[in-house]
Structure formats: C-alpha cells, structure tokens
Enzyme design. Structure first.
Site, PDB file in Angstrom:
ATOM      1  N   GLY A 211       0.832  -1.203   0.000  1.00 12.05           N
ATOM      2  CA  GLY A 211       0.000   0.000   0.000  1.00 12.05           C
ATOM      3  C   GLY A 211       0.860   1.243   0.000  1.00 12.05           C
ATOM      4  N   ASN A 212       0.241   2.386   0.190  1.00 13.93           N
ATOM      5  CA  ASN A 212       1.014   3.626   0.284  1.00 13.93           C
ATOM      6  C   ASN A 212       0.346   4.587   1.259  1.00 13.93           C
ATOM      7  OD1 ASN A 212      -0.796   5.531  -1.265  1.00 13.93           O
ATOM      8  ND2 ASN A 212      -0.447   3.962  -2.832  1.00 13.93           N
ATOM      9  N   ARG A 213       0.967   5.750   1.444  1.00 10.57           N
ATOM     10  CA  ARG A 213       0.581   6.641   2.548  1.00 10.57           C
ATOM     11  C   ARG A 213      -0.526   7.631   2.191  1.00 10.57           C
ATOM     12  NH1 ARG A 213       6.014   9.332   4.399  1.00 10.57           N
ATOM     13  NH2 ARG A 213       4.624  10.398   5.847  1.00 10.57           N
ATOM     14  N   ALA A 278      -3.521   7.717  -5.387  1.00 11.25           N
ATOM     15  CA  ALA A 278      -2.163   7.199  -5.556  1.00 11.25           C
ATOM     16  C   ALA A 278      -2.284   5.704  -5.850  1.00 11.25           C
ATOM     17  CB  ALA A 278      -1.353   7.447  -4.291  1.00 11.25           C
TER      18      ALA A 278
END
Ligand code: CTP
Length: 408
Positions: A211-213, A278
């Site tokens: 995943g990402n932030r 994102a």
C-alpha cells in the site's frame, strides 16, 4: 472572528449539531445558537448555552428590548441550519416567520447553509423537492443529505451529513462566499466530474498487501469543492477512512485494477476527471489464495511484481469523452539534475493530461496533513502557483483551472 448563527430544528439529529457547535467554537468562531421549540425536545437549552457560552432563545418574545429577531440575522456572517427538517425547509422557502429562527432566516443577508435531515420519503416528496429547489434558486446552499441508517430500523437517503462535513462546507462558504454575486457560485452546475482519491492496495494473500501513505484528503476536498460549485460528482475512493462528502456519489475500491474499471466507467460521461489517487505502480504477479506461511528455515518468500496500468495515461490517450479536462497529480522530489517543476513539466508531457498538480514532497510533508502547497501546470504552458494553504483552497484553484478550460 466570524459570527455564525447555528439554527437547530426539531429532528433527532439535533444531537449531532452539538458536535458541529463544538467544531465552530473550538476553531474560534462566535456562535449564536437558535433552536426551534421542537429542537429543545431533543437537546435542551442548557447544552446549547454551555457549548456556545451564550444565552439561547427560541421565541421572538425573549429579550424583546434587544430586537433579536432582526439583529441576529442582520449581524451574522453565516447562518447554518443543522438539522433542517422538512417543516423548517418549507417555512424558509415560503418566508414564514413564526419563531426566532425563521425570523432570523428572513433578516439574514449573509450566506445561508441548510443541512437537511429527515426520512427518505419526506426528502423525496414533491413538496420538499420544490422547497429545496426554491431555496437553491434563491442562493442558499442546501447540502444533500447522506445515505445510511435513519431513526429506527430503516435506512436510506436523509441522514444528517457528518458534522465535520457540514463544518468544512461552512468554512469553505465563509472563505469564498456563496449566493448572489459570489464569483464561484455554481460554475460547475450541469457538469459531471470524476475524482479518484486514496491509495490502492495490491494483495499478496488474503491479509497482506502493498500500500502507500495517501490519506485521500486532497481527493475528498476536490469532491466536496466540486459539489459545492454545483457539479454532479463521482468519487472513486481507494481505502479511505473519511466521511462521505455530502451530495457526492462514493464508489469504494481497493486495488488499482478496480480503480481503473470504476474511473473509466464514470469517465465515459464526465466533463472532467481528476486523478488525485495514488494507485500502486506495481502489483504481485500472483495473489496467493491462502495466507502465506512463514518458512521454518528463516527464509522469506520472493516477491515478483508486474506494472499496473497507468490510468491517467490511458485516460489522456483514449479520451473517453472528447473535450473532457483530464487532471493528474505528481508528487515529486527534486534531484541534482532537475528541479521539481522541470520534472513536473516532463511528467505532464509523458502522461498527456491537460493539467498536472505538482507537489514537492521532499521530507514527506504532504501525506495526511490538512495543508498542501502546489503548482498547477497546464499543457497550454500555464503555471499557477498555489501558496501553502488548505487542501480545500487548492481544490478550488484546480476547479478554477478546469472551469476555465471547459468554457474555452
Ligand atoms: N496514476 C495513475 N495510474 C497509475 C499510477 C499513477 O493514474 N498506475 C496517476 C496518479 O493518480 C497521479 C499521476 O498518475 O495523478 C502521477 O502519479 P505518479 O505515481 O507520480 O507518476 P509515476 O507513476 O511516478 O509516473 P512516472 O513513473 O511516469 O514518473
């Protein structure tokens, strides 16, 4: 310090207005609460009085020497009615004035926001539809109710939007104005827009993912801002935990592939698509159906990745709806060879979109924060610097740029 009048009419959601009142007072607004007599059946005067720090009146006969029925409305910078019942909307639409709140609505010359809450049948009734249309025509902002659990066991459209959501709308109205003469007023009316938000998850097995932030805040601010300017908004949200923006259709997804499917479907009829999400650039080649077990010998499994489709590039190349404005985001960090803006220009060309919002993310400052700072680059060579400010402020600059291109 803005002077806010919080009108509360008689619905069960009145208890949520206490939370809204807190948001206003904690952020330094001067709030006068004007409940209707019916509202006091749900939440009593001591609560409103204690939380606002002021006496509370419902009738025009209280404190008559101060002429409150005229003064409160005249001196307000914003009137917000939350919850606004079907009865209150009807009275406001017809200019009736039989208590302090309805008198205040007649004397107010500032922006007026209604946050309705009622059962679905009442919201959908022709009488309420007509009253809401009248109020909107007159320049009031009537927030769409949220969908979900209503009083009792039933659910549907008619819930009071989340107090944070109402607060954000009000702050936006205070900052930008709304109503006759406001430059931004409803300039996206009749337009369909798509906004993606959040960060995708690419699963390795049923419980683990890459995943990402991304928090999704910028995308949500964009969706909310577009809705307040009259657009019909579809928000494709990947793994966010933010309240649904009022009046916005929210489609929830997890993976980049799901995001692509939903964005492309909505883009077919959209005047603008803003890719604020994102999406992960890579995903595991295969997803294990069972949870991957730890090996006894201490070794870790290899992770083979493949590239995900680039949705922004695909949208820009295929143009699902000709003439639609396509907007991308770029989170960049400068290096020894190129500045953030040079990298942004190169990315704009590579992606083929009409606008690219370039964030300098050196140090990870942007993620999850309420503020943002950016430069909006246009394929036509335009360059609009947006100083550090709220994500809502940046959202409006982006919609200004989109609206200008839709008119051309
Ligand atoms: N984006 C997308 N699909 C992807 C990845 C990104 O649509 N699979 C969109 C994002 O929503 C954003 C923009 O592309 O609007 C920029 O994303 P970014 O990750 O910064 O670009 P890169 O993928 O790094 O582009 P490149 O590798 O070409 O530099």
């Amino acid at each position: 310090m803005s002077r806010v009048v919080l009108g509360v009419s008689g619905g069960i959601a009145a208890y949520k207005a206490a939370e809204l009142l807190r948001r206003f007072t904690e952020s330094g607004h001067d709030v006068t609460v004007v409940p209707t007599a019916a509202a006091l059946h749900f939440v009593g005067a001591p609560t409103w009085s204690a939380l606002s720090g002021k006496p509370v009146a419902t009738e025009v006969w209280d404190h008559v020497h101060e002429v409150p029925h005229v003064r409160i409305g005249q001196s307000a910078d914003l009137v917000v009615v939350a919850p606004a019942t079907a009865d209150l909307l009807a009275k406001a639409a017809h200019g009736m004035a039989d208590d302090l709140l309805t008198n205040t609505l007649l004397t107010a010359r500032c922006p007026v926001v209604f946050a309705p809450a009622m059962h679905t049948e009442m919201w959908e009734h022709a009488a309420t539809r007509a009253n809401v249309a009248t109020l909107r025509e007159r320049g009031c902002l009537v927030i769409e109710p949220a969908e979900g659990r209503l009083t009792g066991a039933d659910s549907g459209k008619g819930r009071l939007p989340d107090p944070d959501e109402i607060y954000d709308v009000c702050v936006d109205v205070l900052a930008r104005g709304f109503g006759p003469g406001s430059p931004s007023r409803q300039d996206l009316a009749g337009r369909q827009v798509v906004v993606s938000a959040g960060g995708t998850r690419e699963y390795l097995d049923p419980v683990r993912f890459l995943g990402n932030r991304s928090s999704g805040r910028q995308g949500y601010a964009l969706a909310r801002a577009a809705a307040s300017r009259g657009a019909e908004v579809t928000l494709v949200a990947a793994n966010t935990s933010l309240p649904d923006p009022a009046g916005v259709k929210v489609v929830r997804v997890e993976t980049t592939e799901q995001l692509r499917t939903e964005v492309l479907a909505a883009a077919a009829s959209a005047d603008a698509v803003v890719m604020a999400a994102a999406p992960a650039d890579f995903r595991p080649v295969s997803v294990s159906g069972a949870k991957i077990k730890k090996a006894d010998d201490g070794s870790a499994p290899g992770l083979e990745l493949i590239q995900n489709p680039d949705i922004l590039r695909e949208l820009s190349a295929t143009r699902p709806r000709p003439g639609a404005v396509i907007v991308g985001f770029a989170a960049e960090t400068g290096d020894d060879h190129s500045t953030v803006l040079e990298l942004g220009r190169a990315k704009l060309a590579r992606k083929g979109c009409d606008l690219l919002v370039v964030n300098d993310v050196s140090g990870g400052a942007v993620f999850g924060s309420a503020d943002n700072e950016a430069v909006v680059l246009g394929a036509d060579g335009s360059e609009t610097a947006v100083p550090r400010g709220s994500k809502t402020a940046l959202a409006h600059v982006i919609w200004d740029e989109v609206a200008r291109r839709l008119q051309d």
